[in-house]
Design a protein around this motif. Structure first.
Motif, PDB file in Angstrom:
ATOM      1  N   ALA A  28      75.423  18.042  65.040  1.00 35.56           N
ATOM      2  CA  ALA A  28      74.769  16.310  66.069  1.00 35.56           C
ATOM      3  C   ALA A  28      75.469  16.688  66.899  1.00 35.56           C
ATOM      4  CB  ALA A  28      74.949  15.405  65.208  1.00 35.56           C
ATOM      5  N   ASP A  29      76.100  17.383  67.926  1.00 33.85           N
ATOM      6  CA  ASP A  29      77.315  17.433  69.006  1.00 33.85           C
ATOM      7  C   ASP A  29      77.301  15.638  69.359  1.00 33.85           C
ATOM      8  OD1 ASP A  29      78.518  20.206  68.397  1.00 33.85           O
ATOM      9  OD2 ASP A  29      76.810  20.935  69.274  1.00 33.85           O
ATOM     10  N   TRP A  30      76.445  15.575  69.848  1.00 33.54           N
ATOM     11  CA  TRP A  30      75.975  14.586  70.789  1.00 33.54           C
ATOM     12  C   TRP A  30      76.374  13.442  70.338  1.00 33.54           C
ATOM     13  CZ3 TRP A  30      76.252  12.019  75.173  1.00 33.54           C
ATOM     14  CH2 TRP A  30      75.610  10.831  75.212  1.00 33.54           C
ATOM     15  N   ASP A  31      76.489  12.837  68.717  1.00 35.28           N
ATOM     16  CA  ASP A  31      75.930  12.252  68.020  1.00 35.28           C
ATOM     17  C   ASP A  31      77.558  12.127  68.345  1.00 35.28           C
ATOM     18  OD1 ASP A  31      73.619  11.634  67.859  1.00 35.28           O
ATOM     19  OD2 ASP A  31      73.365  12.111  65.779  1.00 35.28           O
ATOM     20  N   LYS A  32      78.633  13.089  68.047  1.00 38.23           N
ATOM     21  CA  LYS A  32      79.719  13.284  67.236  1.00 38.23           C
ATOM     22  C   LYS A  32      80.659  12.786  68.641  1.00 38.23           C
ATOM     23  CE  LYS A  32      80.388  16.819  64.049  1.00 38.23           C
ATOM     24  NZ  LYS A  32      80.787  18.153  64.146  1.00 38.23           N
ATOM     25  N   ALA A  38      84.200   8.968  74.055  1.00 42.90           N
ATOM     26  CA  ALA A  38      84.700   9.793  75.131  1.00 42.90           C
ATOM     27  C   ALA A  38      84.174  11.023  75.753  1.00 42.90           C
ATOM     28  CB  ALA A  38      86.926  10.081  75.036  1.00 42.90           C
ATOM     29  N   LEU A  39      84.216  11.733  76.653  1.00 43.49           N
ATOM     30  CA  LEU A  39      83.816  12.700  77.499  1.00 43.49           C
ATOM     31  C   LEU A  39      85.134  14.146  77.498  1.00 43.49           C
ATOM     32  CD1 LEU A  39      80.875  14.538  78.014  1.00 43.49           C
ATOM     33  CD2 LEU A  39      81.106  14.006  80.255  1.00 43.49           C
ATOM     34  N   LYS A  40      85.557  14.701  77.020  1.00 41.75           N
ATOM     35  CA  LYS A  40      86.207  16.231  77.130  1.00 41.75           C
ATOM     36  C   LYS A  40      86.387  17.433  78.104  1.00 41.75           C
ATOM     37  CE  LYS A  40      86.813  16.842  72.947  1.00 41.75           C
ATOM     38  NZ  LYS A  40      87.726  17.554  71.666  1.00 41.75           N
ATOM     39  N   VAL A  41      86.197  16.645  79.142  1.00 45.66           N
ATOM     40  CA  VAL A  41      86.072  17.797  80.267  1.00 45.66           C
ATOM     41  C   VAL A  41      87.249  18.187  80.909  1.00 45.66           C
ATOM     42  CG1 VAL A  41      85.082  17.770  82.887  1.00 45.66           C
ATOM     43  CG2 VAL A  41      84.778  15.599  80.837  1.00 45.66           C
ATOM     44  N   ALA A  42      86.598  20.314  81.049  1.00 50.30           N
ATOM     45  CA  ALA A  42      88.045  20.580  81.391  1.00 50.30           C
ATOM     46  C   ALA A  42      88.148  21.335  82.724  1.00 50.30           C
ATOM     47  CB  ALA A  42      88.097  21.890  80.256  1.00 50.30           C
ATOM     48  N   VAL A  43      89.203  20.768  83.553  1.00 51.36           N
ATOM     49  CA  VAL A  43      89.054  21.605  84.571  1.00 51.36           C
ATOM     50  C   VAL A  43      90.246  22.909  84.921  1.00 51.36           C
ATOM     51  CG1 VAL A  43      88.472  18.962  85.771  1.00 51.36           C
ATOM     52  CG2 VAL A  43      90.915  18.898  85.142  1.00 51.36           C
ATOM     53  N   TYR A  44      90.558  23.070  86.012  1.00 51.16           N
ATOM     54  CA  TYR A  44      91.258  23.509  85.891  1.00 51.16           C
ATOM     55  C   TYR A  44      92.345  23.116  87.058  1.00 51.16           C
ATOM     56  CZ  TYR A  44      88.804  28.035  85.532  1.00 51.16           C
ATOM     57  OH  TYR A  44      88.752  29.218  84.696  1.00 51.16           O
ATOM     58  N   ALA A 103      87.180  22.218  75.103  1.00 51.75           N
ATOM     59  CA  ALA A 103      86.862  20.326  75.477  1.00 51.75           C
ATOM     60  C   ALA A 103      85.300  20.623  75.221  1.00 51.75           C
ATOM     61  CB  ALA A 103      86.833  20.346  77.019  1.00 51.75           C
ATOM     62  N   ASP A 104      85.169  19.374  75.668  1.00 52.07           N
ATOM     63  CA  ASP A 104      83.273  19.358  75.486  1.00 52.07           C
ATOM     64  C   ASP A 104      82.525  20.059  76.472  1.00 52.07           C
ATOM     65  OD1 ASP A 104      83.479  17.275  73.304  1.00 52.07           O
ATOM     66  OD2 ASP A 104      83.674  15.884  74.777  1.00 52.07           O
ATOM     67  N   VAL A 105      83.265  20.063  77.671  1.00 50.29           N
ATOM     68  CA  VAL A 105      82.076  20.629  78.842  1.00 50.29           C
ATOM     69  C   VAL A 105      83.331  20.922  79.603  1.00 50.29           C
ATOM     70  CG1 VAL A 105      81.858  18.236  80.716  1.00 50.29           C
ATOM     71  CG2 VAL A 105      80.783  20.320  80.942  1.00 50.29           C
ATOM     72  N   MET A 106      83.072  21.890  80.465  1.00 51.36           N
ATOM     73  CA  MET A 106      84.374  22.415  81.294  1.00 51.36           C
ATOM     74  C   MET A 106      83.599  23.033  83.078  1.00 51.36           C
ATOM     75  SD  MET A 106      85.722  26.749  81.026  1.00 51.36           S
ATOM     76  CE  MET A 106      86.580  27.622  83.540  1.00 51.36           C
ATOM     77  N   LEU A 107      84.090  22.326  83.611  1.00 50.81           N
ATOM     78  CA  LEU A 107      83.621  22.312  85.374  1.00 50.81           C
ATOM     79  C   LEU A 107      83.778  24.122  85.991  1.00 50.81           C
ATOM     80  CD1 LEU A 107      83.839  18.731  86.533  1.00 50.81           C
ATOM     81  CD2 LEU A 107      82.218  19.842  85.197  1.00 50.81           C
ATOM     82  N   LYS A 241      77.012  27.574  73.296  1.00 46.60           N
ATOM     83  CA  LYS A 241      75.911  27.628  73.232  1.00 46.60           C
ATOM     84  C   LYS A 241      74.836  26.925  72.753  1.00 46.60           C
ATOM     85  CE  LYS A 241      72.781  30.669  74.711  1.00 46.60           C
ATOM     86  NZ  LYS A 241      72.477  30.872  76.144  1.00 46.60           N
ATOM     87  N   ASP A 242      75.395  26.411  71.305  1.00 47.70           N
ATOM     88  CA  ASP A 242      73.692  24.859  70.366  1.00 47.70           C
ATOM     89  C   ASP A 242      74.543  23.841  71.040  1.00 47.70           C
ATOM     90  OD1 ASP A 242      76.809  24.851  70.083  1.00 47.70           O
ATOM     91  OD2 ASP A 242      75.620  25.370  67.604  1.00 47.70           O
ATOM     92  N   ASP A 243      75.139  23.545  71.922  1.00 47.16           N
ATOM     93  CA  ASP A 243      75.232  22.775  72.898  1.00 47.16           C
ATOM     94  C   ASP A 243      74.115  21.851  73.462  1.00 47.16           C
ATOM     95  OD1 ASP A 243      77.393  21.954  70.485  1.00 47.16           O
ATOM     96  OD2 ASP A 243      78.496  21.459  72.482  1.00 47.16           O
ATOM     97  N   GLU A 244      72.395  22.060  73.032  1.00 49.53           N
ATOM     98  CA  GLU A 244      71.918  21.826  73.903  1.00 49.53           C
ATOM     99  C   GLU A 244      71.034  20.674  74.813  1.00 49.53           C
ATOM    100  OE1 GLU A 244      71.037  23.851  71.320  1.00 49.53           O
ATOM    101  OE2 GLU A 244      70.193  25.304  71.199  1.00 49.53           O
ATOM    102  N   ASP A 245      71.838  19.260  73.030  1.00 50.61           N
ATOM    103  CA  ASP A 245      71.423  18.288  73.816  1.00 50.61           C
ATOM    104  C   ASP A 245      72.510  17.839  74.983  1.00 50.61           C
ATOM    105  OD1 ASP A 245      70.415  15.710  73.619  1.00 50.61           O
ATOM    106  OD2 ASP A 245      70.916  15.197  71.948  1.00 50.61           O
ATOM    107  N   LEU A 246      73.303  17.839  74.636  1.00 43.48           N
ATOM    108  CA  LEU A 246      74.917  17.776  75.225  1.00 43.48           C
ATOM    109  C   LEU A 246      74.787  18.637  76.889  1.00 43.48           C
ATOM    110  CD1 LEU A 246      77.357  16.288  76.548  1.00 43.48           C
ATOM    111  CD2 LEU A 246      78.908  18.368  75.385  1.00 43.48           C
ATOM    112  N   ALA A 247      74.205  19.283  76.967  1.00 42.23           N
ATOM    113  CA  ALA A 247      73.544  20.651  78.352  1.00 42.23           C
ATOM    114  C   ALA A 247      72.297  19.446  78.994  1.00 42.23           C
ATOM    115  CB  ALA A 247      73.283  21.741  78.122  1.00 42.23           C
ATOM    116  N   LEU A 248      71.325  18.869  78.198  1.00 41.42           N
ATOM    117  CA  LEU A 248      70.658  18.748  78.747  1.00 41.42           C
ATOM    118  C   LEU A 248      70.859  16.827  79.023  1.00 41.42           C
ATOM    119  CD1 LEU A 248      67.037  17.787  79.198  1.00 41.42           C
ATOM    120  CD2 LEU A 248      67.241  17.413  77.539  1.00 41.42           C
ATOM    121  N   ARG A 249      71.818  16.347  78.617  1.00 42.22           N
ATOM    122  CA  ARG A 249      72.231  14.757  79.464  1.00 42.22           C
ATOM    123  C   ARG A 249      72.966  15.203  80.278  1.00 42.22           C
ATOM    124  NH1 ARG A 249      71.685  11.059  74.875  1.00 42.22           N
ATOM    125  NH2 ARG A 249      70.096  11.445  73.633  1.00 42.22           N
TER     126      ARG A 249
END
Length: 277
Positions: A28-32, A38-44, A103-107, A241-249
């Motif tokens: 349940a990654d989205w629940d966590k 907070a959303l952890k976002v990786a940027v260069y 991070a949760d997502v990388m841009l 790969k398995d973070d489908e819910d986060l990806a959809l959001r």
């Protein structure tokens, strides 16, 4: 929690699985993430105009995505490794051995089929910009531009270890090699152009647009190379790969930003024209 809220969540997870081509997520990654607030976002790091010293297009986009998800932003700037695959490992699916990430997502991840195939641990999606190369020229030094032959005898700046540098040095079996000047960054080359120390600079379009801000003294030209696709390359996001819910959001949030015009305005604040695939 009501039965109604549970059923809505289950429906959303099912839709995510269908839309993203996978089974429902095992964790349940989205629940966590939601519980953390907070959303952890990786940027260069050192990657202007997208992210440098805590500012840039990707930094603003990270904040806008977090806000759309009802979260605060936890920005995670990081230095680029030698390969994008290393960055994906360090910042998306595993974490760096020095202790930072993931991070949760990388841009700013290239939306490339080969990269996807070679990195099955991540999901690359949501392209939000198409990068290309542009030649910025001095209108005084090169009044008329009629293709690459117009650069004969001109001083041309490029960034070291870059696509622009590789293409310019290799063009026509090296016929421009003696004219090319190497700079630590494209921004320094563009500053030298504005100072009259160069006649032209080959750089990424985003870099040239952000530095020159439409100055008519330095028009931008589309310069084609055989080894460079004219359509450029798309960049998007990556999650595990398995973070489908986060990806959809995140995809839905990006679509909302684009539909409202906020995404275009976000780019424009940095002098860059936003182009989506």
């Amino acid at each position: 929690m009501s039965k109604h809220s549970v059923s809505r969540r289950q429906a959303l997870l099912a839709c995510a699985a269908i839309a993203l081509g996978g089974a429902a997520p095992a964790r349940a990654d989205w629940d966590k993430i939601r519980e953390s607030g907070a959303l952890k976002v990786a940027v260069y790091n050192e990657f202007a105009p997208f992210s440098d010293k805590g500012a840039g297009i990707d930094v603003d986009l990270a904040g806008a995505l977090a806000a759309r998800l009802g979260l605060s932003l936890n920005l995670m700037p990081f230095p680029a490794d030698e390969e994008v695959a290393d960055d994906l490992r360090n910042m998306v699916w595993k974490g760096h051995y020095l202790g930072y990430g993931p991070a949760d997502v990388m841009l700013h991840v290239p939306v490339d089929n080969r990269l996807m195939s070679d990195n099955p641990q991540v999901r690359i999606f949501a392209p939000y910009y198409v990068e290309t190369l542009r030649l910025a020229r001095s209108a005084a030094a090169i009044p008329q531009f009629q293709g690459i032959d117009s650069l004969a005898g001109k001083r041309i700046g490029v960034e070291k270890v870059s696509i622009a540098g590789m293409l310019m040095l290799g063009e026509g079996e090296g016929r421009f090699r003696e004219q090319v000047r190497i700079y630590p960054s494209a921004l320094e080359a563009l500053a030298a152009l504005k100072a009259g120390q160069l006649d032209a600079v080959l750089a990424k379009r985003s870099e040239a647009e952000a530095a020159l801000r439409g100055d008519p003294a330095f028009p931008l030209e589309d310069l084609s190379f055989q080894r460079m696709p004219r359509s450029g390359w798309a960049v998007g996001m990556a999650v595990r790969k398995d973070d489908e819910d986060l990806a959809l959001r995140l995809q839905a949030a990006l679509n909302e930003l684009a539909a409202s015009g906020e995404l275009r305005a976000l780019f424009a604040r940095h002098g860059v024209q936003q182009v989506r695939p």
